[in-house]
Design an enzyme around this catalytic site. Structure first.
Site, PDB file in Angstrom:
ATOM      1  N   ASP A  46      -7.434  -5.454   0.564  1.00 18.11           N
ATOM      2  CA  ASP A  46      -8.081  -6.175  -0.525  1.00 18.11           C
ATOM      3  C   ASP A  46      -7.900  -7.788  -0.615  1.00 18.11           C
ATOM      4  OD1 ASP A  46      -8.830  -3.801  -2.225  1.00 18.11           O
ATOM      5  OD2 ASP A  46      -6.755  -3.446  -2.503  1.00 18.11           O
ATOM      6  N   HIS A  90       0.828  -1.125   0.160  1.00 16.18           N
ATOM      7  CA  HIS A  90      -0.050   0.061  -0.028  1.00 16.18           C
ATOM      8  C   HIS A  90       1.009   1.178  -0.089  1.00 16.18           C
ATOM      9  CE1 HIS A  90      -3.075   2.969   1.185  1.00 16.18           C
ATOM     10  NE2 HIS A  90      -3.978   1.928   0.927  1.00 16.18           N
TER      11      HIS A  90
END
Length: 543
Positions: A488, A440
């Site tokens: 996710d 991320h």
């Protein structure tokens, strides 16, 4: 002895806005520490002076900075109007969190709570090492965080952590005792009036930069409650746990907002519009069709005052869910229960439904993510709420944003057995591909949302073979010292364990984030000026 100055003084010395000052912190240009009260940010006067003499950091373009009161990004998690989402996910209903994002009104939370709770004390499994203020604006990338730390427990009248599904007695919001050292962000103090633990004062909603928000005010009504069987997992700040909640006829009770419903005529039109679509069309593609039809059917869509947009948001999100093809019978009237029935052919178990509800809460907003920036630009042009959500949906499906959950879903499907994880990762590394569901741009050390959602799924389905495949993938990524998992990946595990249809993760993401997009839209409607970015021209010389 080193001299420390506050943010206002540092900003004045550098000739920049406070938002830009925090952007320097998020990019590592400046260091910052907390004041003794745990709230103020302090900066080294010597470091500020050096930067003032040197000027703007080289090779760094000016950032788009938008002041917002909705979501702040901490080191490993977002905060919704000051509230740590790890304190909400698995406890609060998605509808309630959406109302909170839209209005910031403490009356959206249930005003009462039980007098007796029988819940064990939650243990801290991975305390946060955050030293950052949740108000630090970070980059505009999207969704993974790691670390399972969080602020203190919701406290009950007996002193143990609350097992209620929603926090109660607002506007009492206080910092965890660790906040003075920067260990934790703001948390909830649900103490009753007169309780030694109750705090006084208002919400103190922070104004943060590069984030999405809405400053409207509205009030949600709570009219009923929902039965939740004892033993269903309830999430604390660091993960899921099982326990018994308030006793009402042998069952726990959790507050539920007034029903969210779409107009029947609009819903029928949205369903009819899908009849010619391919049967295997991904849910996210259907949601774009549904949004268009719902908007065309709503004569009130151009009412942009806060109360009207809030009502539109309830109708729209209900319509997005209810217009999807139904695959099973819903186990309740909540958005989560109805969404489950559209994504999964098998009936929901209470524990897995709690995990889905937690996912909706965790994904409801994430500051200035790419889709949210696009949605804000649309709203700044006074596009109606349906057009705002449609704009967000168009961006969300990209593989670098919400589409990453679909990539992670397909990745996990390639691992039929745990021993295949090494081969799957090796092939992607050899081809130079990104591994979806990992890494991320904001949360460099991992995604706390992903950690919490995985905990909820593990508790709901212990020993499930899809969890074993996911764990093997996690182990292989750690062995190679590759980026940690993000939300996710956890969403992909949830959809695999539940047996949801292909692309379900994107649909969960979209329905959840619609709440955030509308919160940002309200803020832009209130601001009343067009967001007009400028390009840095690099073409041939003009003649």
């Amino acid at each position: 002895m080193a001299e420390w100055i506050d943010a206002a003084t540092a900003s004045e010395r550098l000739g920049i806005k406070p938002a830009t000052l925090y952007a320097y912190v998020s990019r590592g240009v400046l260091q910052r520490r907390h004041g003794e009260d745990g709230r103020r940010s302090l900066f080294s006067a010597e470091e500020i002076e050096r930067l003032a003499r040197r000027g703007r950091p080289r090779n760094q373009r000016p950032e788009l900075v938008i002041e917002s009161a909705i979501t702040a990004l901490g080191v490993d998690r977002p905060y919704y109007r000051g509230l740590d989402i790890l304190s909400l996910a698995g406890l609060a209903r998605f509808e309630t969190v959406a109302e909170w994002l839209w209005t910031g009104d403490p009356t959206v939370w249930p005003p009462t709570r039980p007098t007796t709770l029988n819940a064990p004390t939650a243990s801290t499994t991975a305390p946060s090492t955050s030293t950052a203020d949740p108000g630090i604006p970070a980059g505009s990338a999207e969704d993974p965080v790691a670390s399972a730390g969080g602020p203190g427990s919701l406290r009950t009248s007996s002193g143990g952590p609350a097992d209620e599904v929603v926090p109660t007695h607002y506007p009492n919001i206080a910092r965890n005792p660790g906040a003075s050292t920067g260990d934790h962000g703001p948390t909830i103090d649900p103490g009753l009036p007169g309780d030694s633990g109750a705090s006084s004062g208002d919400l103190g909603t922070p104004v943060v930069s590069t984030s999405d928000a809405g400053k409207s005010r509205g009030t949600a009504s709570f009219t009923d409650s929902v039965d939740v069987p004892d033993g269903a997992p309830v999430a604390g700040e660091h993960g899921a746990r099982r326990g018994r909640g308030p006793e009402v006829g042998g069952r726990r009770r959790m507050a539920a907002p007034a029903a969210w419903r779409c107009e029947p005529e609009a819903l029928e039109a949205a369903v009819a519009a899908q009849r010619g679509l391919p049967a295997d069309l991904l849910p996210l593609d259907r949601l774009q069709v549904i949004t268009t039809v719902l908007g065309a059917s709503d004569s009130l869509r151009h009412q942009l005052d806060p109360a009207s947009v809030t009502e539109t948001g309830r109708r729209m999100i209900a319509g997005l869910v209810d217009a999807l093809p139904q695959l099973s019978e819903p186990s309740g009237d909540s958005i989560a229960a109805r969404l489950w029935s559209r994504l999964c052919p098998s009936p929901a178990t209470p524990a897995l439904l709690t995990a889905l509800e937690g996912a909706l809460v965790l994904l409801a907003d994430h500051e200035l993510a790419a889709s949210t920036l696009a949605a804000r630009v649309a709203a700044s042009a006074k596009a109606d709420p349906y057009a705002v959500v449609l704009t967000g949906l168009g961006v969300l499906g990209g593989p670098l944003h919400g589409g990453a959950s679909y990539g992670a879903e397909r990745l996990l499907a390639e691992i039929a057995a745990p021993h295949q994880a090494a081969r799957v990762v090796t092939e992607r590394v050899r081809r130079g591909e990104r591994i979806p569901g990992f890494g991320h741009s904001v949360y460099k050390n991992g995604d706390a949302r992903g950690a919490l959602l995985l905990d909820l799924v593990r508790t709901a389905a212990p020993g499930h073979e899809r969890i074993a495949a996911g764990d093997a993938l996690l182990a292989e990524m750690r062995r190679r010292r590759l980026p940690d998992r993000n939300v996710d990946f956890a969403l992909a595990v949830l959809t695999a364990v539940t047996g949801m249809v292909s692309g379900a993760g994107e649909a969960i993401f979209a329905v959840a984030r619609a709440a955030g997009w509308l919160a940002h839209a309200m803020e832009e409607y209130h601001r009343g000026s067009l967001l007009r970015l400028r390009a840095s021209y690099t073409g041939p010389p003009t003649k």
